[in-house]
Design a protein around this motif. Sequence first.
Motif, PDB file in Angstrom:
ATOM      1  N   GLY A  61     -48.918  13.001  60.007  1.00 19.83           N
ATOM      2  CA  GLY A  61     -49.327  12.173  61.124  1.00 19.83           C
ATOM      3  C   GLY A  61     -48.204  11.283  61.610  1.00 19.83           C
ATOM      4  N   TYR A  62     -48.579  10.190  62.255  1.00 19.26           N
ATOM      5  CA  TYR A  62     -47.632   9.261  62.869  1.00 19.26           C
ATOM      6  C   TYR A  62     -47.064   8.306  61.827  1.00 19.26           C
ATOM      7  N   ASN A  63     -45.746   8.166  61.795  1.00 21.26           N
ATOM      8  CA  ASN A  63     -45.057   7.261  60.876  1.00 21.26           C
ATOM      9  C   ASN A  63     -44.230   6.276  61.689  1.00 21.26           C
ATOM     10  N   SER A  64     -44.443   4.989  61.488  1.00 17.25           N
ATOM     11  CA  SER A  64     -43.665   3.951  62.141  1.00 17.25           C
ATOM     12  C   SER A  64     -42.855   3.234  61.070  1.00 17.25           C
ATOM     13  N   MET A  65     -41.539   3.110  61.297  1.00 16.48           N
ATOM     14  CA  MET A  65     -40.657   2.537  60.291  1.00 16.48           C
ATOM     15  C   MET A  65     -39.757   1.482  60.923  1.00 16.48           C
ATOM     16  N   ALA A  66     -39.222   0.595  60.060  1.00 21.22           N
ATOM     17  CA  ALA A  66     -38.342  -0.456  60.555  1.00 21.22           C
ATOM     18  C   ALA A  66     -37.237  -0.747  59.549  1.00 21.22           C
ATOM     19  N   VAL A  67     -36.043  -0.973  60.072  1.00 19.05           N
ATOM     20  CA  VAL A  67     -34.914  -1.475  59.295  1.00 19.05           C
ATOM     21  C   VAL A  67     -34.729  -2.925  59.730  1.00 19.05           C
ATOM     22  N   VAL A  68     -34.707  -3.843  58.771  1.00 20.35           N
ATOM     23  CA  VAL A  68     -34.618  -5.276  59.063  1.00 20.35           C
ATOM     24  C   VAL A  68     -33.384  -5.853  58.377  1.00 20.35           C
ATOM     25  N   ALA A  69     -32.604  -6.613  59.132  1.00 23.94           N
ATOM     26  CA  ALA A  69     -31.418  -7.283  58.590  1.00 23.94           C
ATOM     27  C   ALA A  69     -31.549  -8.782  58.809  1.00 23.94           C
ATOM     28  N   ARG A  70     -31.141  -9.549  57.802  1.00 19.98           N
ATOM     29  CA  ARG A  70     -31.104 -11.007  57.909  1.00 19.98           C
ATOM     30  C   ARG A  70     -29.694 -11.475  57.569  1.00 19.98           C
ATOM     31  N   ASP A  71     -29.264 -12.514  58.279  1.00 25.44           N
ATOM     32  CA  ASP A  71     -27.960 -13.079  57.951  1.00 25.44           C
ATOM     33  C   ASP A  71     -28.137 -14.323  57.091  1.00 25.44           C
ATOM     34  N   ARG A  72     -27.047 -14.958  56.708  1.00 24.32           N
ATOM     35  CA  ARG A  72     -27.133 -16.106  55.806  1.00 24.32           C
ATOM     36  C   ARG A  72     -27.702 -17.343  56.464  1.00 24.32           C
ATOM     37  N   PHE A  73     -27.890 -17.313  57.792  1.00 26.33           N
ATOM     38  CA  PHE A  73     -28.476 -18.442  58.508  1.00 26.33           C
ATOM     39  C   PHE A  73     -29.966 -18.236  58.777  1.00 26.33           C
ATOM     40  N   GLY A  74     -30.540 -17.120  58.300  1.00 26.19           N
ATOM     41  CA  GLY A  74     -31.966 -16.856  58.456  1.00 26.19           C
ATOM     42  C   GLY A  74     -32.341 -16.077  59.706  1.00 26.19           C
ATOM     43  N   ARG A  75     -31.377 -15.735  60.547  1.00 23.95           N
ATOM     44  CA  ARG A  75     -31.685 -14.951  61.748  1.00 23.95           C
ATOM     45  C   ARG A  75     -31.906 -13.494  61.357  1.00 23.95           C
ATOM     46  N   LYS A  76     -32.795 -12.820  62.078  1.00 30.28           N
ATOM     47  CA  LYS A  76     -33.067 -11.431  61.725  1.00 30.28           C
ATOM     48  C   LYS A  76     -33.032 -10.526  62.949  1.00 30.28           C
ATOM     49  N   THR A  77     -32.731  -9.270  62.670  1.00 31.61           N
ATOM     50  CA  THR A  77     -32.705  -8.214  63.675  1.00 31.61           C
ATOM     51  C   THR A  77     -33.480  -7.043  63.104  1.00 31.61           C
ATOM     52  N   GLU A  78     -34.246  -6.364  63.964  1.00 29.69           N
ATOM     53  CA  GLU A  78     -35.039  -5.212  63.531  1.00 29.69           C
ATOM     54  C   GLU A  78     -34.767  -4.022  64.426  1.00 29.69           C
ATOM     55  N   LYS A  79     -34.768  -2.842  63.830  1.00 29.40           N
ATOM     56  CA  LYS A  79     -34.710  -1.575  64.563  1.00 29.40           C
ATOM     57  C   LYS A  79     -35.939  -0.781  64.152  1.00 29.40           C
ATOM     58  N   HIS A  80     -36.770  -0.432  65.142  1.00 29.07           N
ATOM     59  CA  HIS A  80     -37.995   0.333  64.895  1.00 29.07           C
ATOM     60  C   HIS A  80     -37.818   1.763  65.392  1.00 29.07           C
ATOM     61  N   PHE A  81     -38.445   2.701  64.710  1.00 26.57           N
ATOM     62  CA  PHE A  81     -38.456   4.084  65.163  1.00 26.57           C
ATOM     63  C   PHE A  81     -39.699   4.762  64.624  1.00 26.57           C
ATOM     64  N   GLU A  82     -40.041   5.861  65.271  1.00 24.51           N
ATOM     65  CA  GLU A  82     -41.241   6.602  64.923  1.00 24.51           C
ATOM     66  C   GLU A  82     -40.896   8.048  64.617  1.00 24.51           C
ATOM     67  N   ALA A  83     -41.731   8.666  63.789  1.00 24.54           N
ATOM     68  CA  ALA A  83     -41.604  10.087  63.484  1.00 24.54           C
ATOM     69  C   ALA A  83     -43.017  10.637  63.330  1.00 24.54           C
ATOM     70  N   TYR A  84     -43.190  11.878  63.717  1.00 18.20           N
ATOM     71  CA  TYR A  84     -44.492  12.522  63.589  1.00 18.20           C
ATOM     72  C   TYR A  84     -44.333  13.759  62.726  1.00 18.20           C
ATOM     73  N   LEU A  85     -45.199  13.895  61.738  1.00 14.22           N
ATOM     74  CA  LEU A  85     -45.207  15.059  60.861  1.00 14.22           C
ATOM     75  C   LEU A  85     -46.542  15.763  61.021  1.00 14.22           C
ATOM     76  N   ALA A  86     -46.497  16.979  61.542  1.00 14.72           N
ATOM     77  CA  ALA A  86     -47.733  17.749  61.731  1.00 14.72           C
ATOM     78  C   ALA A  86     -48.278  18.166  60.372  1.00 14.72           C
ATOM     79  N   GLN A  87     -49.585  18.121  60.269  1.00 18.60           N
ATOM     80  CA  GLN A  87     -50.224  18.508  59.015  1.00 18.60           C
ATOM     81  C   GLN A  87     -50.222  20.022  58.899  1.00 18.60           C
ATOM     82  N   GLU A  88     -49.802  20.518  57.735  1.00 16.80           N
ATOM     83  CA  GLU A  88     -49.744  21.959  57.524  1.00 16.80           C
ATOM     84  C   GLU A  88     -51.152  22.508  57.261  1.00 16.80           C
ATOM     85  N   LYS A  89     -51.394  23.675  57.831  1.00 15.83           N
ATOM     86  CA  LYS A  89     -52.686  24.329  57.598  1.00 15.83           C
ATOM     87  C   LYS A  89     -52.562  25.216  56.371  1.00 15.83           C
ATOM     88  N   ILE A  90     -53.565  25.109  55.510  1.00 16.09           N
ATOM     89  CA  ILE A  90     -53.540  25.881  54.258  1.00 16.09           C
ATOM     90  C   ILE A  90     -54.395  27.112  54.410  1.00 16.09           C
TER      91      ILE A  90
END
Length: 90
Positions: A61-90
Amino acid sequence: MYQARAYLSGPRIVIESAVREGPLLALAGTAERIAFLSFQGKQIFTDENGRWQEVRLLLPGYNSMAVVARDRFGRKTEKHFEAYLAQEKI
């Protein structure tokens, strides 16, 4: 003041590649001016040049992920991305 401009801008994340092979997603990138880096809440580490890489197993199904970085002053930056994995039929 010119030398300090990089620290004033905060942390920076660049995702250079995202490769999916079946249910596995391999991410690689660089991070600059960071004190802490995490992917989906789990700390990841960089080499001396700021490069990092991670491999994750995608759920069906749908997967939402994030990479988060913080500096020594407490500021943060995020990069979000999505991926979809179809379910395999058995």
